[in-house]
Design a protein around this motif. Sequence first.
Motif, PDB file in Angstrom:
ATOM      1  N   ALA A  29       0.843  -1.205   0.000  1.00 23.88           N
ATOM      2  CA  ALA A  29       0.000   0.000   0.000  1.00 23.88           C
ATOM      3  C   ALA A  29       0.875   1.251   0.000  1.00 23.88           C
ATOM      4  N   VAL A  30       0.426   2.246  -0.731  1.00 23.02           N
ATOM      5  CA  VAL A  30       1.146   3.514  -0.786  1.00 23.02           C
ATOM      6  C   VAL A  30       0.602   4.431   0.302  1.00 23.02           C
ATOM      7  N   ALA A  31       1.448   4.881   1.213  1.00 27.07           N
ATOM      8  CA  ALA A  31       1.010   5.743   2.310  1.00 27.07           C
ATOM      9  C   ALA A  31       0.502   7.074   1.774  1.00 27.07           C
ATOM     10  N   GLN A  32      -0.637   7.480   2.285  1.00 26.12           N
ATOM     11  CA  GLN A  32      -1.216   8.758   1.881  1.00 26.12           C
ATOM     12  C   GLN A  32      -0.588   9.874   2.701  1.00 26.12           C
ATOM     13  N   PRO A  33      -0.341  11.017   2.094  1.00 22.47           N
ATOM     14  CA  PRO A  33       0.277  12.119   2.841  1.00 22.47           C
ATOM     15  C   PRO A  33      -0.651  12.656   3.925  1.00 22.47           C
ATOM     16  N   TYR A  34      -0.035  13.139   4.983  1.00 22.35           N
ATOM     17  CA  TYR A  34      -0.778  13.744   6.099  1.00 22.35           C
ATOM     18  C   TYR A  34      -1.236  15.145   5.695  1.00 22.35           C
ATOM     19  N   PRO A  35      -2.521  15.467   5.999  1.00 23.73           N
ATOM     20  CA  PRO A  35      -3.561  14.682   6.668  1.00 23.73           C
ATOM     21  C   PRO A  35      -4.464  13.992   5.647  1.00 23.73           C
ATOM     22  N   ASN A  36      -4.912  12.796   5.965  1.00 21.24           N
ATOM     23  CA  ASN A  36      -5.805  12.075   5.060  1.00 21.24           C
ATOM     24  C   ASN A  36      -7.028  11.507   5.757  1.00 21.24           C
ATOM     25  N   LYS A  37      -7.287  11.997   6.993  1.00 22.38           N
ATOM     26  CA  LYS A  37      -8.509  11.606   7.701  1.00 22.38           C
ATOM     27  C   LYS A  37      -8.832  12.705   8.716  1.00 22.38           C
ATOM     28  N   PRO A  38     -10.010  12.650   9.357  1.00 15.57           N
ATOM     29  CA  PRO A  38     -10.415  13.728  10.263  1.00 15.57           C
ATOM     30  C   PRO A  38      -9.451  13.947  11.430  1.00 15.57           C
ATOM     31  N   LEU A  39      -9.325  15.194  11.809  1.00 12.26           N
ATOM     32  CA  LEU A  39      -8.520  15.607  12.958  1.00 12.26           C
ATOM     33  C   LEU A  39      -9.445  15.941  14.119  1.00 12.26           C
ATOM     34  N   LYS A  40      -9.059  15.540  15.330  1.00 14.05           N
ATOM     35  CA  LYS A  40      -9.802  15.922  16.537  1.00 14.05           C
ATOM     36  C   LYS A  40      -8.952  16.872  17.371  1.00 14.05           C
ATOM     37  N   ILE A  41      -9.516  18.041  17.695  1.00 16.37           N
ATOM     38  CA  ILE A  41      -8.863  18.999  18.583  1.00 16.37           C
ATOM     39  C   ILE A  41      -9.589  18.959  19.923  1.00 16.37           C
ATOM     40  N   VAL A  42      -8.875  18.599  20.970  1.00 15.56           N
ATOM     41  CA  VAL A  42      -9.463  18.477  22.305  1.00 15.56           C
ATOM     42  C   VAL A  42      -9.212  19.762  23.084  1.00 15.56           C
ATOM     43  N   VAL A  43     -10.277  20.314  23.655  1.00  9.33           N
ATOM     44  CA  VAL A  43     -10.199  21.530  24.464  1.00  9.33           C
ATOM     45  C   VAL A  43     -10.378  21.129  25.930  1.00  9.33           C
ATOM     46  N   PRO A  44      -9.459  21.517  26.817  1.00  5.75           N
ATOM     47  CA  PRO A  44      -9.531  21.043  28.200  1.00  5.75           C
ATOM     48  C   PRO A  44     -10.518  21.788  29.095  1.00  5.75           C
ATOM     49  N   PHE A  45     -11.302  22.692  28.520  1.00 14.25           N
ATOM     50  CA  PHE A  45     -12.258  23.481  29.306  1.00 14.25           C
ATOM     51  C   PHE A  45     -13.611  23.541  28.594  1.00 14.25           C
ATOM     52  N   THR A  46     -14.579  24.128  29.262  1.00 10.11           N
ATOM     53  CA  THR A  46     -15.912  24.268  28.690  1.00 10.11           C
ATOM     54  C   THR A  46     -15.911  25.275  27.539  1.00 10.11           C
ATOM     55  N   PRO A  47     -16.935  25.255  26.688  1.00 10.09           N
ATOM     56  CA  PRO A  47     -16.997  26.211  25.578  1.00 10.09           C
ATOM     57  C   PRO A  47     -17.042  27.656  26.059  1.00 10.09           C
ATOM     58  N   GLY A  48     -16.497  28.552  25.231  1.00 13.15           N
ATOM     59  CA  GLY A  48     -16.619  29.975  25.503  1.00 13.15           C
ATOM     60  C   GLY A  48     -15.343  30.689  25.869  1.00 13.15           C
ATOM     61  N   GLY A  49     -14.394  29.990  26.482  1.00 16.38           N
ATOM     62  CA  GLY A  49     -13.150  30.635  26.885  1.00 16.38           C
ATOM     63  C   GLY A  49     -12.182  30.758  25.721  1.00 16.38           C
ATOM     64  N   SER A  50     -11.034  31.380  25.979  1.00 19.94           N
ATOM     65  CA  SER A  50     -10.068  31.610  24.907  1.00 19.94           C
ATOM     66  C   SER A  50      -9.545  30.314  24.279  1.00 19.94           C
ATOM     67  N   PRO A  51      -9.296  29.221  25.043  1.00 20.25           N
ATOM     68  CA  PRO A  51      -8.866  27.985  24.373  1.00 20.25           C
ATOM     69  C   PRO A  51      -9.918  27.457  23.406  1.00 20.25           C
ATOM     70  N   ASP A  52     -11.183  27.566  23.781  1.00 15.57           N
ATOM     71  CA  ASP A  52     -12.263  27.092  22.917  1.00 15.57           C
ATOM     72  C   ASP A  52     -12.393  27.960  21.669  1.00 15.57           C
TER      73      ASP A  52
END
Length: 319
Positions: free
Chosen positions: A19-42
């Motif tokens: 199999a030929v490796a597909q270049p990154y990115p080739n599938k969905p990315l998940k970004i995890v936020v360590p706090f509730t919605p609304g703050g600057s990290p979110d």
Amino acid sequence: MRVYAFVALALSSLIPGLAVAQPYPNKPLKIVVPFTPGGSPDVLARTVAQKLQQLWGQAVIVENQPGAGGAIAAKAVARAPADGYTWLVAPNSVLVFAPLLGAVPYDPVKDFAPIGLAISVENLLVVHPAVPARNVKELLTLAKARPGQLTYASGGPGSPQNFSMELLKSMSGTSIQHVPYKGAQAALPDLLAGRVDVFIGQANTLLPHIESGHLRLLAGTDAKRYASLLQVPTVGEALPGFSVDIWSGFVAPAGTPADVIRKANADLVRVLAMPDVKAVLARQGIEVRSSTPAEMAAAIDADLVRWARVVKDANIKAE
């Protein structure tokens, strides 16, 4: 020949080595936020996610995993596959402050691969209008004249507000009583009512109350004046050497391939340079601060050393 081509294609799907490796990115990315919605990290995560999705043509999912001061999210990302498809929005409260206060289920250096710094959050020193101080020098003079009588609010031991004020106290030789709350937002009602005197917090939260006259702005906390508030002095102008930089960046699990990190960093830097991204973040009191992975690693190391001294001198302890 078409038959041979078809057979080769079929074999490549069955035999991993072909199999030929597909270049990154080739599938969905998940970004995890360590706090509730609304703050600057979110806000950062959702702004970057939208642009990366357009840039990559892949889904980018933002997932909030609040709890334990960010430890739940950090642990989850540290244990995720090291393939570049799980990122953590990593403020220095998670990578520096929390680990310095005791055991956390992750190592801020060994468990993560820095992708890059992303933002600095504008923080302001304010007082209730009943406090007879109109600048930092007057506040420090007042605190020295009334040792232990003034109070400051924070989001709890180990919060950015707690670390910032303890640094100010240590450098100025003042005694200001700490009143911890369950989060920065929980402190606001008592601050606005004058039941606590002093607070350091995010500009986007405090500016409406400053403009209404319910709080008095004394200074910004960074080493330089904020671009959006050039008329506002810094604490360091009255107390040389004082600076508090509240930043956030992105990290991936340790062991993520170097070429993946380089690609992630290059596209993150590209997104952060977009004028509309800068405008969205600026409205939230957030300044773009992109970097290389190595520069982010150096920032983490430097903060761990610097704030360890503050924790020791001020005897800051986790709840």
